[in-house]
Design a protein around this motif. Structure first.
Motif, PDB file in Angstrom:
ATOM      1  N   ASP A  15       0.827  -1.211   0.000  1.00  0.00           N
ATOM      2  CA  ASP A  15       0.000   0.000   0.000  1.00  0.00           C
ATOM      3  C   ASP A  15       0.861   1.262   0.000  1.00  0.00           C
ATOM      4  N   ARG A  16       1.979   1.232   0.711  1.00  0.00           N
ATOM      5  CA  ARG A  16       2.883   2.391   0.712  1.00  0.00           C
ATOM      6  C   ARG A  16       3.433   2.637  -0.691  1.00  0.00           C
ATOM      7  N   LEU A  17       3.765   1.569  -1.391  1.00  0.00           N
ATOM      8  CA  LEU A  17       4.294   1.688  -2.747  1.00  0.00           C
ATOM      9  C   LEU A  17       3.252   2.269  -3.686  1.00  0.00           C
ATOM     10  N   VAL A  18       2.012   1.794  -3.556  1.00  0.00           N
ATOM     11  CA  VAL A  18       0.928   2.312  -4.393  1.00  0.00           C
ATOM     12  C   VAL A  18       0.695   3.792  -4.120  1.00  0.00           C
ATOM     13  N   GLU A  19       0.684   4.177  -2.857  1.00  0.00           N
ATOM     14  CA  GLU A  19       0.454   5.577  -2.496  1.00  0.00           C
ATOM     15  C   GLU A  19       1.591   6.467  -2.978  1.00  0.00           C
ATOM     16  N   ALA A  20       2.826   5.975  -2.889  1.00  0.00           N
ATOM     17  CA  ALA A  20       3.980   6.785  -3.269  1.00  0.00           C
ATOM     18  C   ALA A  20       3.995   7.093  -4.761  1.00  0.00           C
ATOM     19  N   GLN A  21       3.543   6.153  -5.582  1.00  0.00           N
ATOM     20  CA  GLN A  21       3.595   6.380  -7.027  1.00  0.00           C
ATOM     21  C   GLN A  21       2.426   7.191  -7.555  1.00  0.00           C
ATOM     22  N   ALA A  22       1.419   7.423  -6.735  1.00  0.00           N
ATOM     23  CA  ALA A  22       0.169   8.040  -7.208  1.00  0.00           C
ATOM     24  C   ALA A  22       0.362   9.349  -7.964  1.00  0.00           C
ATOM     25  N   PRO A  23       1.212  10.293  -7.497  1.00  0.00           N
ATOM     26  CA  PRO A  23       1.317  11.567  -8.224  1.00  0.00           C
ATOM     27  C   PRO A  23       2.189  11.511  -9.472  1.00  0.00           C
ATOM     28  N   ILE A  24       2.847  10.378  -9.736  1.00  0.00           N
ATOM     29  CA  ILE A  24       3.746  10.283 -10.892  1.00  0.00           C
ATOM     30  C   ILE A  24       2.917   9.949 -12.133  1.00  0.00           C
ATOM     31  N   ARG A  25       2.793  10.917 -13.018  1.00  0.00           N
ATOM     32  CA  ARG A  25       2.019  10.740 -14.245  1.00  0.00           C
ATOM     33  C   ARG A  25       2.928  11.069 -15.422  1.00  0.00           C
ATOM     34  N   ILE A  26       3.532  10.031 -15.981  1.00  0.00           N
ATOM     35  CA  ILE A  26       4.567  10.225 -16.988  1.00  0.00           C
ATOM     36  C   ILE A  26       4.038  10.983 -18.197  1.00  0.00           C
ATOM     37  N   LEU A  27       2.924  10.524 -18.765  1.00  0.00           N
ATOM     38  CA  LEU A  27       2.430  11.127 -20.004  1.00  0.00           C
ATOM     39  C   LEU A  27       1.996  12.570 -19.790  1.00  0.00           C
ATOM     40  N   ASP A  28       1.431  12.879 -18.634  1.00  0.00           N
ATOM     41  CA  ASP A  28       1.076  14.271 -18.347  1.00  0.00           C
ATOM     42  C   ASP A  28       2.316  15.143 -18.258  1.00  0.00           C
ATOM     43  N   ALA A  29       3.396  14.581 -17.729  1.00  0.00           N
ATOM     44  CA  ALA A  29       4.609  15.365 -17.522  1.00  0.00           C
ATOM     45  C   ALA A  29       5.376  15.623 -18.818  1.00  0.00           C
ATOM     46  N   VAL A  30       5.175  14.780 -19.840  1.00  0.00           N
ATOM     47  CA  VAL A  30       5.988  14.923 -21.059  1.00  0.00           C
ATOM     48  C   VAL A  30       5.220  15.519 -22.236  1.00  0.00           C
ATOM     49  N   LYS A  31       3.905  15.632 -22.150  1.00  0.00           N
ATOM     50  CA  LYS A  31       3.132  16.093 -23.302  1.00  0.00           C
ATOM     51  C   LYS A  31       3.376  17.564 -23.585  1.00  0.00           C
ATOM     52  N   TRP A  32       3.171  17.946 -24.840  1.00  0.00           N
ATOM     53  CA  TRP A  32       3.306  19.339 -25.264  1.00  0.00           C
ATOM     54  C   TRP A  32       1.914  19.960 -25.331  1.00  0.00           C
ATOM     55  N   ASP A  33       1.807  21.230 -24.994  1.00  0.00           N
ATOM     56  CA  ASP A  33       0.494  21.871 -25.045  1.00  0.00           C
ATOM     57  C   ASP A  33       0.149  22.257 -26.493  1.00  0.00           C
ATOM     58  N   ASP A  34      -1.075  22.630 -26.694  1.00  0.00           N
ATOM     59  CA  ASP A  34      -1.577  22.831 -28.056  1.00  0.00           C
ATOM     60  C   ASP A  34      -0.952  24.028 -28.742  1.00  0.00           C
ATOM     61  N   SER A  35      -0.399  24.964 -27.984  1.00  0.00           N
ATOM     62  CA  SER A  35       0.235  26.127 -28.613  1.00  0.00           C
ATOM     63  C   SER A  35       1.446  25.701 -29.449  1.00  0.00           C
ATOM     64  N   VAL A  36       2.116  24.625 -29.053  1.00  0.00           N
ATOM     65  CA  VAL A  36       3.261  24.117 -29.812  1.00  0.00           C
ATOM     66  C   VAL A  36       2.783  23.609 -31.168  1.00  0.00           C
ATOM     67  N   ARG A  37       1.681  22.903 -31.154  1.00  0.00           N
ATOM     68  CA  ARG A  37       1.120  22.381 -32.415  1.00  0.00           C
ATOM     69  C   ARG A  37       0.719  23.516 -33.338  1.00  0.00           C
ATOM     70  N   ARG A  38       0.018  24.501 -32.792  1.00  0.00           N
ATOM     71  CA  ARG A  38      -0.456  25.603 -33.623  1.00  0.00           C
ATOM     72  C   ARG A  38       0.712  26.356 -34.258  1.00  0.00           C
TER      73      ARG A  38
END
Length: 429
Positions: A15-38
């Motif tokens: 349970d400690r391991l599950v709780e510790a990893q909860a805020p780590i969101r790889i894809l959210d951290a690496v994605k580019w916002d839409d202004s880059v695309r535009r």
């Protein structure tokens, strides 16, 4: 049933391991916002996206990286102290702690060459061989492209028109998944609903599948979503959530991504839910990552996708998958290798399990977000009562008769020379 002291210790650490990893969101951290695309499309695809290390600094991580690494270090230390150095379940959890620390280091290195190097450690590289002297993932991508090119001009294999809107897709998928996972009080165990906040046509969560509100689908799309997102990704998550002790099986680190995506692609194949244009998408992603590993920049990869027949928006989207987290002229983010790499590894595992008569190990792939490396240990943990067998299994894995028969033939066919067969059949094909 109450847990004994040893089981409770494992559960608490898990349970400690599950709780510790909860805020780590790889894809959210690496994605580019839409202004880059535009900005990129406004330049006519002529200027590299303005993404560098400073860009990622404007998008800070959702956690304190140093504190989070210390937390995983402390959990790893307590696993050894409380379970011992050689505890099988402890070895799995300690490896997960080390892997999450590596993930954090990768995210800290966004926009630098270290990001791509750590990505290769976690997900692999296109130049990796499966075994000494065997073809690489890059070789597989080129080979599949040749096969797909041979059938590309056939009109009877073209994708059907996408005539089903999001509301219809939700209704159809909900009905199909209710048949597999059952229905709760007033709604299915797995929920399917529309969403405006996703980039892909569909995305799976712990017990749901989101469908983009403006997306259109055909019947093949829904078959693939049912099998890939529903039966595998949601199914393994639910099986992990049903674990009474090893709760960490509900949350997979990056190495489990290779196993999970490979299992999902294999399921598409054996359920006859895959099709050439979908395979081409996976193949092109592998080829694009290899291009970036060999020095291609974002514009090179963007033009590669244009040459494959994609429109400007789709070409940008595919190219950005390759360089997200990195720089537009840096090493690639190699997560998208997981599909083909995982398929080969899972196929080989099942084939060998059949050859050696160890069929009982095959369903364990669905116990949760497991990795191939843990399969022997998982079998031991099931026998000890620390891991529950999977509750939800696709029909092809509940009854292994057909899968076993296929693998028996496959084991023999692997010994035939395809070049010799092609020469022998030259006069009849």
């Amino acid at each position: 049933m109450p847990l004994d002291p040893y089981q409770q210790t494992v559960r608490d650490l898990s349970d400690r391991l599950v709780e510790a990893q909860a805020p780590i969101r790889i894809l959210d951290a690496v994605k580019w916002d839409d202004s880059v695309r535009r900005a990129f499309l406004a330049s006519g695809g002529q200027r590299l996206p303005e993404v560098d290390r400073s860009y990622y600094h404007t998008r800070p991580l959702a956690f304190d990286a140093e504190a989070k690494k210390r937390e995983f270090q402390e959990i790893e230390r307590d696993i050894t102290r409380q379970l011992g150095q050689f505890s099988p379940v402890g070895q799995i959890m300690r490896r997960m702690c080390r892997e999450y620390r590596m993930v954090i280091r990768m995210l800290e290195a966004r926009g630098t060459s270290d990001f791509g190097l750590i990505s290769q450690e976690l997900y692999g590289a296109a130049s990796d061989a499966f075994h000494a002297g065997d073809p690489t993932l890059a070789d597989l991508g080129l080979m599949l492209s040749d096969y797909l090119n041979n059938i590309a001009s056939r009109g009877d294999l073209a994708d059907e028109p996408k005539t089903l809107n999001a509301a219809q897709a939700v209704e159809i998928l909900q009905w199909r998944l209710d048949r597999v996972f059952g229905e709760g009080e007033g709604e299915g165990v797995v929920r399917v609903f529309e969403s405006d906040g996703i980039v892909a046509d569909a995305a799976a969560g712990a017990d749901y599948i989101k469908i983009r509100s403006d997306a259109m689908f055909n019947e093949r799309d829904l078959q693939a979503l049912e099998v890939h997102e529903g039966l595998v990704h949601v199914g393994t998550t639910l099986n992990g959530l049903n674990q009474p002790i090893c709760t960490f099986l509900a949350k997979g680190p990056p190495t489990s991504t290779v196993t999970q995506e490979g299992l999902a692609i294999l399921m598409e194949v054996i359920a006859f839910a895959s099709y050439p244009s979908r395979l081409r998408k996976l193949t092109n992603r592998t080829r694009a990552i290899h291009m970036a590993e060999e020095g291609a920049d974002f514009i090179d990869v963007y033009r590669f996708f244009l040459a494959q027949g994609y429109g400007e928006d789709d070409s940008y989207g595919n190219a950005s998958r390759v360089f997200r987290g990195s720089a537009p002229d840096g090493l690639p983010f190699t997560k998208d290798l997981s599909y083909l790499k995982g398929f080969i590894l899972i196929y080989n595992y099942i084939q060998l399990a059949v050859r050696q008569g160890k069929l009982e190990q095959i369903p364990l792939l669905f116990c949760g977000k497991a990795t191939l490396e843990d399969m022997r240990t998982l079998r031991q943990l099931v026998e000890e009562g620390l891991v529950a067998p999977p509750k939800y299994l696709p029909a092809q894995f509940r009854d292994l008769n057909a899968l076993s028969a296929w693998m028996c033939f496959s084991n023999f066919l692997n010994h035939l020379s395809l070049d010799r067969v092609e020469a022998d059949y030259a006069n009849i094909l």
